[in-house]
Design an enzyme around this catalytic site. Structure first.
Site, short mmCIF file in Angstrom:
data_model
loop_
_atom_site.label_atom_id
_atom_site.label_comp_id
_atom_site.label_asym_id
_atom_site.label_seq_id
_atom_site.Cartn_x
_atom_site.Cartn_y
_atom_site.Cartn_z
N HIS A 46 0.83 -1.21 0.00
CA HIS A 46 0.00 0.00 0.00
C HIS A 46 0.87 1.26 0.00
O HIS A 46 0.59 2.23 -0.71
CB HIS A 46 -0.89 0.04 1.25
CG HIS A 46 -1.88 -1.09 1.35
ND1 HIS A 46 -1.79 -2.07 2.30
CD2 HIS A 46 -2.99 -1.37 0.63
CE1 HIS A 46 -2.80 -2.91 2.17
NE2 HIS A 46 -3.55 -2.52 1.16
N GLN B 36 -17.56 -7.16 -2.50
CA GLN B 36 -16.55 -7.97 -3.20
C GLN B 36 -16.16 -9.22 -2.42
O GLN B 36 -15.27 -9.97 -2.83
CB GLN B 36 -15.32 -7.14 -3.56
CG GLN B 36 -14.46 -6.71 -2.41
CD GLN B 36 -13.40 -5.70 -2.85
OE1 GLN B 36 -13.69 -4.56 -3.20
NE2 GLN B 36 -12.14 -6.13 -2.88
N GLY C 117 -1.86 -2.09 -7.49
CA GLY C 117 -0.69 -2.95 -7.43
C GLY C 117 -0.80 -4.13 -8.37
O GLY C 117 -1.89 -4.66 -8.59
N VAL D 79 5.13 -5.81 -4.47
CA VAL D 79 6.12 -5.72 -3.39
C VAL D 79 6.11 -7.03 -2.59
O VAL D 79 5.04 -7.53 -2.22
CB VAL D 79 5.81 -4.53 -2.46
CG1 VAL D 79 6.86 -4.43 -1.35
CG2 VAL D 79 5.75 -3.23 -3.26
N SER E 116 0.52 -9.01 1.58
CA SER E 116 -0.94 -8.99 1.52
C SER E 116 -1.46 -8.79 2.94
O SER E 116 -0.89 -9.34 3.89
CB SER E 116 -1.46 -10.33 0.98
OG SER E 116 -2.83 -10.50 1.32
N SER E 117 -2.53 -8.02 3.06
CA SER E 117 -3.13 -7.87 4.39
C SER E 117 -3.53 -9.23 4.95
O SER E 117 -3.50 -9.44 6.16
CB SER E 117 -4.36 -6.97 4.31
OG SER E 117 -4.01 -5.71 3.77
N ARG E 118 -3.89 -10.14 4.06
CA ARG E 118 -4.34 -11.46 4.51
C ARG E 118 -3.19 -12.34 5.01
O ARG E 118 -3.46 -13.42 5.56
CB ARG E 118 -5.12 -12.16 3.41
CG ARG E 118 -6.52 -11.56 3.20
CD ARG E 118 -7.29 -12.29 2.10
NE ARG E 118 -8.71 -12.00 2.10
CZ ARG E 118 -9.34 -11.28 1.16
NH1 ARG E 118 -8.64 -10.75 0.16
NH2 ARG E 118 -10.64 -11.09 1.20
N1 LIG Z 1 2.28 -6.76 -2.34
C1 LIG Z 1 1.73 -5.74 -2.99
N2 LIG Z 1 2.46 -5.03 -3.88
C2 LIG Z 1 1.90 -4.00 -4.56
N3 LIG Z 1 0.63 -3.61 -4.43
C3 LIG Z 1 -0.13 -4.28 -3.55
C4 LIG Z 1 0.37 -5.38 -2.79
N4 LIG Z 1 -0.63 -5.85 -2.01
C5 LIG Z 1 -1.72 -5.09 -2.27
N5 LIG Z 1 -1.42 -4.14 -3.19
C6 LIG Z 1 -2.33 -3.18 -3.78
O1 LIG Z 1 -2.94 -2.38 -2.80
C7 LIG Z 1 -4.23 -1.98 -3.27
C8 LIG Z 1 -5.23 -2.22 -2.18
O2 LIG Z 1 -5.30 -3.62 -1.95
P1 LIG Z 1 -5.91 -4.25 -0.64
O3 LIG Z 1 -6.24 -3.18 0.32
O4 LIG Z 1 -6.92 -5.26 -1.01
O5 LIG Z 1 -4.63 -4.98 0.01
P2 LIG Z 1 -4.23 -6.49 -0.06
O6 LIG Z 1 -2.93 -6.66 0.59
O7 LIG Z 1 -4.43 -6.96 -1.47
O8 LIG Z 1 -5.27 -7.19 0.86
P3 LIG Z 1 -5.88 -8.61 0.59
O9 LIG Z 1 -4.79 -9.50 0.13
O10 LIG Z 1 -6.45 -8.97 1.88
O11 LIG Z 1 -6.90 -8.36 -0.48
C9 LIG Z 1 -4.49 -2.78 -4.55
O12 LIG Z 1 -4.24 -1.97 -5.68
C10 LIG Z 1 -3.48 -3.89 -4.44
O13 LIG Z 1 -3.10 -4.42 -5.69
MG LIG Z 2 -6.57 -7.14 -1.96
#
Ligand SMILES: Nc1ncnc2c1ncn2[C@@H]1O[C@H](COP(=O)(O)OP(=O)(O)OP(=O)(O)O)[C@@H](O)[C@H]1O
Ligand SMILES: [Mg+2]
Length: 304
Positions: free
Chosen positions: A37, A61, A147, A176, A185-187
């Site tokens: 993020h 979603q 991302g 990243v 990933s947030s997950r």
């Molecule tokens: N590792 C990463 N590198 C670059 N961009 C990222 C990454 N993880 C998430 N993003 C981007 O951040 C933005 C918001 O994504 P989001 O808030 O869903 O986070 P997330 O880490 O993808 O969470 P989750 O995996 O739970 O969906 C999106 O454009 C996503 O592609």
């Molecule tokens: Mg996501």
């Protein structure tokens, strides 16, 4: 930085920024911020005069049996991150601000949303495109940042922006990774120590596949199988899909001779994780783009 919760207030602040001659950059998110993020926020801060970040865990979603209720949240930590990144507006609407009673409209992108994550998450991309279209309408960004971890989402948003003539430049930013390769990933917070260790096989398999393409393998089915076999029977890992598709249309391909996306999803412990590599042919030879490591110095340029 100001935190706003109403559509009217966000419109007013973006209108004021534009009236002062500023260009608005926008980063839509579901919060629980990590370096992925932050990389989007930095790209926006570097390019745009006025930067809006939205934080909205969008219920439409999530499927009925998915993790909406358990989705990680940290409003205070997230506010501190956006402050530190020099963001102008953090938009944190309530669900009924975004979806008032009586709403009947959905944005649907045909075709691209049926494969890959769309096959195992029916309705997911309709939720994404509907909320992103609404947020674009509220914020009115010149540029919006997404991302490449979510490669299918990026392709779907680009298609939507083109098809609806939305006056926004959709900017794709590098994926990243943690130093051991795991895509941020947030997950990832759902992973216990063993699952966290096991999860490294996903990026490892994509790296192995990229190397095979660089060495001359062009058969898409063979590359797909190589990813599946490399993940193999890793403990706690169950493959949802592995696909080798055209990077723009997401149509399946037989030969890897133009820009190609190798994408996967897998259940690891309690988390469903996604990862991908894009292989480009701009210079003639295949060049894999696996993204950047959090510890590496300097980010690659975002592309348009
Ligand atoms: N590792 C990463 N590198 C670059 N961009 C990222 C990454 N993880 C998430 N993003 C981007 O951040 C933005 C918001 O994504 P989001 O808030 O869903 O986070 P997330 O880490 O993808 O969470 P989750 O995996 O739970 O969906 C999106 O454009 C996503 O592609
Ligand atoms: Mg996501």
């Amino acid at each position: 930085m100001i935190t706003l919760t109403t559509i009217a207030d966000v419109r007013a602040s973006c209108d004021a920024a534009r009236a002062a001659g500023g260009r608005v950059g926008f980063v839509p998110t579901m919060g629980f911020f990590h370096e992925g993020h932050r990389s989007l926020m930095r790209a926006a801060r570097a390019a745009d005069d006025f930067v809006v970040v939205s934080l909205f865990v969008n219920p439409t979603q999530f499927g009925p049996n998915e993790d909406l209720g358990a989705y990680p949240r940290d409003p205070d930590g997230d506010r501190a991150v956006t402050e530190a990144e020099g963001i102008d507006v953090l938009f944190t609407p309530a669900v009924d601000e975004m979806y008032p009673a009586g709403a009947r409209t959905t944005v649907h992108v045909d075709g691209l949303t049926e494969r890959l994550c769309g096959a195992s998450r029916p309705g997911h991309f309709d939720g994404v495109t509907t909320i992103v279209a609404k947020l674009f309408s509220i914020v009115g960004p010149s540029r919006a940042y997404f991302g490449r971890k979510d490669a299918q989402q990026l392709a779907v948003i680009r298609r939507m922006a083109t098809d609806l003539d939305l006056p926004v430049d959709v900017v794709g930013c590098p994926l990243v990774r943690e130093v051991d390769g795991l895509a941020l990933s947030s997950r990832n917070v759902y992973l216990d120590a063993d699952a966290r260790q096991a999860a490294t096989i996903l990026s490892g398999a994509l790296y192995t596949a990229s190397e095979a393409v660089v060495r001359g393998q062009r058969d898409a089915a063979a590359i797909r199988q190589l990813v599946v076999d490399t993940i193999g029977h890793a403990p706690q890992v169950r493959v949802d899909y592995v696909e080798v598709v055209d990077a723009a249309t997401l149509e399946p391909i037989e030969q890897i001779t133009s820009d190609t996306l190798v994408a996967l999803a897998a259940f690891v412990g309690k988390a469903r994780l996604i990862d991908n590599v894009t292989i480009t042919f701009a210079a003639g030879d295949p060049t894999p783009d696996l993204g950047v490591l959090t510890a590496s110095s300097g980010m690659q340029e975002a592309d348009h």
